[in-house]
Design an enzyme around this catalytic site. Sequence first.
Site, PDB file in Angstrom:
ATOM      1  N   ARG A 109       0.864  -1.190   0.000  1.00  0.00           N
ATOM      2  CA  ARG A 109       0.000   0.000   0.000  1.00  0.00           C
ATOM      3  C   ARG A 109       0.893   1.230   0.000  1.00  0.00           C
ATOM      4  O   ARG A 109       1.548   1.515   0.991  1.00  0.00           O
ATOM      5  CB  ARG A 109      -0.911  -0.040   1.239  1.00  0.00           C
TER       6      ARG A 109
ATOM      7  N   HIS B 258      -3.446   4.396   4.979  1.00  0.00           N
ATOM      8  CA  HIS B 258      -4.510   3.394   5.144  1.00  0.00           C
ATOM      9  C   HIS B 258      -5.837   3.972   4.642  1.00  0.00           C
ATOM     10  O   HIS B 258      -6.525   3.396   3.814  1.00  0.00           O
ATOM     11  CB  HIS B 258      -4.610   2.995   6.616  1.00  0.00           C
TER      12      HIS B 258
ATOM     13  N   TYR C 154       4.326   5.125  11.476  1.00  0.00           N
ATOM     14  CA  TYR C 154       4.653   3.712  11.711  1.00  0.00           C
ATOM     15  C   TYR C 154       5.477   3.045  10.614  1.00  0.00           C
ATOM     16  O   TYR C 154       5.821   1.887  10.737  1.00  0.00           O
ATOM     17  CB  TYR C 154       3.372   2.906  11.973  1.00  0.00           C
TER      18      TYR C 154
HETATM   19  C1  TPP Z   1     -14.320  -5.429  12.887  1.00  0.00           C
HETATM   20  C2  TPP Z   1     -13.462  -4.222  12.682  1.00  0.00           C
HETATM   21  N1  TPP Z   1     -12.449  -3.988  13.527  1.00  0.00           N
HETATM   22  C3  TPP Z   1     -11.641  -2.908  13.353  1.00  0.00           C
HETATM   23  C4  TPP Z   1     -11.877  -2.044  12.311  1.00  0.00           C
HETATM   24  C5  TPP Z   1     -10.958  -0.837  12.082  1.00  0.00           C
HETATM   25  N2  TPP Z   1     -10.143  -1.128  10.905  1.00  0.00           N
HETATM   26  C6  TPP Z   1     -10.468  -0.639   9.707  1.00  0.00           C
HETATM   27  S1  TPP Z   1      -9.436  -1.166   8.506  1.00  0.00           S
HETATM   28  C7  TPP Z   1      -8.501  -2.015   9.608  1.00  0.00           C
HETATM   29  C8  TPP Z   1      -7.271  -2.773   9.146  1.00  0.00           C
HETATM   30  C9  TPP Z   1      -7.542  -3.663   7.980  1.00  0.00           C
HETATM   31  O1  TPP Z   1      -6.348  -4.216   7.515  1.00  0.00           O
HETATM   32  P1  TPP Z   1      -6.309  -5.240   6.346  1.00  0.00           P
HETATM   33  O2  TPP Z   1      -7.340  -6.286   6.533  1.00  0.00           O
HETATM   34  O3  TPP Z   1      -4.905  -5.695   6.198  1.00  0.00           O
HETATM   35  O4  TPP Z   1      -6.757  -4.397   5.070  1.00  0.00           O
HETATM   36  P2  TPP Z   1      -6.102  -3.079   4.451  1.00  0.00           P
HETATM   37  O5  TPP Z   1      -6.729  -1.917   5.170  1.00  0.00           O
HETATM   38  O6  TPP Z   1      -4.640  -3.156   4.646  1.00  0.00           O
HETATM   39  O7  TPP Z   1      -6.513  -3.082   3.025  1.00  0.00           O
HETATM   40  C10 TPP Z   1      -9.001  -1.900  10.896  1.00  0.00           C
HETATM   41  C11 TPP Z   1      -8.430  -2.553  12.071  1.00  0.00           C
HETATM   42  C12 TPP Z   1     -12.965  -2.324  11.463  1.00  0.00           C
HETATM   43  N3  TPP Z   1     -13.274  -1.545  10.423  1.00  0.00           N
HETATM   44  N4  TPP Z   1     -13.734  -3.429  11.648  1.00  0.00           N
END
Ligand code: TPP
Length: 356
Positions: free
Chosen positions: A258, A262, A271
């Site tokens: 990425r 985020h 980070y």
């Molecule tokens: C159930 C839940 N817990 C926490 C969050 C907050 N949150 C949003 S995105 C994220 C990280 C997601 O990471 P990943 O699955 O690696 O996908 P990426 O964002 O890197 O595409 C978190 C913890 C959420 N949206 N839903």
Amino acid sequence: MSLTEEYYPLKGKMFQMLKPDGTLQPGMKPPLSDEETVSLFKKMVFIRLADQRALMLQRQGRFGTYAPCWGQEACQVGSAYVLQKGDWIFPAFRELAATVMMGIPLKSIFLYWMGNEMGSQAPDGISVMPVAIPVGTQPLHAVGVAWAAKIKGEKVVTLTYFGDGATSKGDFHEAMNFAGVFKTPTIFFCQNNQFAISVPRKKQTASATLAQKAIAYGFDGIQVDGNDLFAVVTATREAVEKARSGGGPTLIEGVTFRFGPHTTADDPTKYRTDTEIEPWKPRDPLIRLRTYLKAKGLWGEEIEQGIAEEAQKEIDKAVTEAESVPSPDPEDIFKYVFAEMTPQLKEQLEYLKSTL
Ligand SMILES: Cc1ncc(C[n+]2csc(CCOP(=O)(O)OP(=O)(O)O)c2C)c(N)n1
């Protein structure tokens, strides 16, 4: 033997066809014709520009938030390309490229990030589920729809996108387990972009690869270079054919990065360091495909400039259209949660009205 079999996890190799320098791995043939490759590269250029515009629109206060797909175009374009009409995708929230490929208008995607739920409505005949913000929930839906299709005897395949972070969710494991037991025609496409917000991949799991998680559930997993369009197309095509012919699910781990934050609510400099980002820059999925096409005499600066100008016009149009949609009625928040409003919702709605 299938093309990708020797790359299954625990054999320690990531499947790559097009090297970062834009040349093919020895003995590899591109899975796409020149015409198809040019057409998909044009899509990738369009998507990169639309993604950049979305970021700018948020910075100008015209979007609520946005989760950029910058760097993940090959994963999404290549995998969505091999699906057929009637196949479904179940995205997370970073899937601008995949949803555009499936036929969702850019206007709708922009509308969604402007905060209008109408943006989630796919046009008739477009098999795309809405953005799933709760991490890791959509693989369950993808398995459910695939199972229903299987029971009905329909040759439908479902593909769900999620990140490396989602593989730590119980929902992901439940979906994988069910898919393995019932051999549902589901592709689990994990875009391992190295971070789940600030949590690096190495803190997500002690497994050597994410692809190997498929082994525990009794089906195939493969780790592919997610910045290599050809590898993504080949691996997904095989997985789709297998699923459609009754062979069950596949987990594909697309190793990618990425480049952006985020979401627009995130500051990645807190980070990750430049030293971590640098090695990924030459592995950009657009750079390698551009180099490949240029070497074949199929691409040049002029073509790219023309494509970019056309793309910007199309993006401008989508912005204008999305911004001309009237804002939703705040009362809608209460109206559509349940078939009938609960007493608490009625009370909250009255309170809202009194403050407006
Ligand atoms: C159930 C839940 N817990 C926490 C969050 C907050 N949150 C949003 S995105 C994220 C990280 C997601 O990471 P990943 O699955 O690696 O996908 P990426 O964002 O890197 O595409 C978190 C913890 C959420 N949206 N839903």
